[in-house]
Design an enzyme around this catalytic site. Structure first.
Site, PDB file in Angstrom:
ATOM      1  N   LYS A 124       0.960  -1.203  -0.013  1.00 35.49           N
ATOM      2  CA  LYS A 124      -0.092   0.079  -0.002  1.00 35.49           C
ATOM      3  C   LYS A 124       1.042   1.246  -0.119  1.00 35.49           C
ATOM      4  O   LYS A 124       1.982   1.221   0.481  1.00 35.49           O
ATOM      5  CB  LYS A 124      -0.895   0.008   1.022  1.00 35.49           C
ATOM      6  CG  LYS A 124      -2.240   0.966   1.068  1.00 35.49           C
ATOM      7  CD  LYS A 124      -3.123   0.140   0.262  1.00 35.49           C
ATOM      8  CE  LYS A 124      -4.498   0.777   0.091  1.00 35.49           C
ATOM      9  NZ  LYS A 124      -5.657  -0.058  -0.524  1.00 35.49           N
ATOM     10  N   ASP A 164      -6.749   4.508  -5.122  1.00 39.72           N
ATOM     11  CA  ASP A 164      -7.412   4.212  -3.566  1.00 39.72           C
ATOM     12  C   ASP A 164      -8.203   5.821  -3.499  1.00 39.72           C
ATOM     13  O   ASP A 164      -8.339   6.477  -4.407  1.00 39.72           O
ATOM     14  CB  ASP A 164      -6.463   3.813  -2.776  1.00 39.72           C
ATOM     15  CG  ASP A 164      -7.090   3.561  -1.539  1.00 39.72           C
ATOM     16  OD1 ASP A 164      -7.491   4.293  -0.597  1.00 39.72           O
ATOM     17  OD2 ASP A 164      -7.516   2.259  -1.405  1.00 39.72           O
TER      18      ASP A 164
END
Length: 444
Positions: A124, A164
């Site tokens: 991430k 995201d």
């Protein structure tokens, strides 16, 4: 919790005392997997090796805004675990981004990706840059500045970022273009690209649609029921929330409330999701503007008002810890019988325990919102094989993956005598896969 896991928790609570989101995620994981821990896991220290990230990359990003001022932001990329494949996970651009949040997201992503059955590791990244209110020129300059560092740490066989919160196909395109310029390597290093740049049809819809496919299977399994006639509230009107609402309506439900940072819109007769989609396509418009197309709806300036609306199903799809114990009590009082996480860890721990005590069905995010990364895996396949799936092909494959995730974690939960605890089923199922791969690959 057994001594091995308890000692690990104490160690990490001291070591990362300031990283609240990461510790919250870790506590949930350790509490879930105790029953599947074997002597060999302790001997090989499997759990601690899964807790610690392979690599934590932090760096500064500087760019010039439209006023010719130098702006400075923090950025991160955490390559958490590559046991099952290249690191895979989104990039998040929002002021709330910090190391703890990115660490928890990367940790969760590792287990989420394991559940998909695809060869994907977990990672991430993100920055505290906020694209809202910025010009295209500022966004381009920021994305290009970020890539002058990040490009050294990613490739289609090492680490494949995606979008995201705050990162749409536009931002992905700017980062992807700069990566190609710096490396001279076109290919599938990013997913969530616009289809004209090699992106996949259906990727934008995948997380929201996947959530509904998962819930549909839940309803059928636990209640011999469907979406038809169900009243649903959706927290968050970004990519996930909007497309979850869209698919729920197509499956026969009625979405009666949606919120964003500006407030909450409610219509007991059902919201016009197409109108809402058109509105939210403009990042600078807010949900209160929906009243211009539907004067019969009611707007509340407090986004939290959404949890007071009577409903059958609740989909928290905004961000971590958006639903607390007080909100959970309101939902239970108002008849909600199923909560499905469309975001990463949007339900606080106390709220989750309250749902369990009151027999509310719960779909954990690491399973229920895996549709996005599943479609990203399909995009990687298309890029590697130089082929292109139709929207219908992607949706069909996505539905099969989400239904398989549910079946696997449900069967695992039953095996461990907790058929209604899908969080336990998800955590144990993912842990077993990762532990087996770690044993197989030796101490690395």
């Amino acid at each position: 919790m057994n001594k091995y896991l308890n000692d690990l928790l104490i160690k990490y609570e001291k070591k990362y005392a300031h990283e609240t989101e990461f510790l919250q995620s870790l506590r949930k994981m350790l509490a879930s997997i105790e029953e599947c821990i074997l002597p060999k896991h302790e001997k090989l220290n499997i759990v601690e090796r899964l807790i610690e990230a392979d690599k934590v990359i932090t760096f500064r990003v500087s760019y010039l805004n439209d006023k010719n001022e130098v702006c400075v932001h923090n950025a991160y990329r955490i390559q958490h675990n590559a046991l099952l494949g290249p690191y895979k996970g989104g990039m998040r651009f929002t002021p709330s981004v910090n190391l703890s949040i990115i660490k928890f997201l990367a940790f969760e992503q590792t287990f989420k990706n394991a559940l998909t059955g695809l060869p994907l590791g977990g990672g991430k990244g993100g920055s505290d840059f906020d694209p809202r209110g910025k010009s295209d020129g500022e966004i381009i300059r920021f994305c290009q500045a970020l890539m002058t560092t990040l490009y050294q740490h990613i490739s289609q066989f090492l680490d494949v970022p995606a979008g995201d919160i705050g990162v749409s196909d536009k931002e992905v395109g700017y980062m992807y273009g700069m990566y190609k310029k710096l490396t001279g390597e076109p290919g599938g290093v990013f997913t969530g690209k616009n289809p004209v740049s090699g992106g996949s049809l259906g990727r934008k819809e995948a997380t929201g649609y996947g959530l509904c496919f998962f819930v549909e299977k839940m309803l059928n399994t636990y209640r011999n029921d469907t979406f038809i006639g169900k009243k649903i509230i959706v927290s968050g009107s970004g990519n996930v929330g909007i497309h979850a609402a869209e698919k729920a309506v197509r499956l026969g439900a009625k979405v009666i409330a949606v919120n964003d940072i500006s407030g909450c819109i409610v219509n007991e007769n059902g919201l016009d999701i197409e109108a809402l989609k058109q509105l939210k396509n403009d990042r600078n418009r807010q949900i209160k503007d929906y009243l211009k197309v539907d004067s019969k709806s009611t707007f509340y300036a407090d986004p939290k008002q959404i949890w007071t609306v009577k409903c059958d199903l609740a989909f928290p799809c905004a961000t971590q810890n958006e639903l607390n114990l007080y909100d959970a009590k309101l939902l239970v009082k108002n008849g909600c019988f199923l909560v499905a996480e469309g975001a990463n860890m949007p339900v606080e721990s106390e709220a989750l325990e309250y749902f369990k005590l009151h027999d509310v069905l719960f779909a954990p995010g690491k399973a229920a919102n895996a549709g996005g990364v599943a479609a990203s895996g399909l995009e990687m396949t298309q890029n590697s094989m130089r082929l292109f799936y139709t929207f219908e092909e992607v949706e069909t494959k996505l539905k099969a993956i989400m239904e398989n995730i549910f079946t696997e974690i449900y069967e695992t939960a039953k095996k461990f005598k907790a058929p209604f605890d899908l969080q336990k089923g998800a955590n144990i199922c993912a842990f077993i896969k990762l532990a087996e791969a770690m044993e197989n690959q030796g101490i690395i």
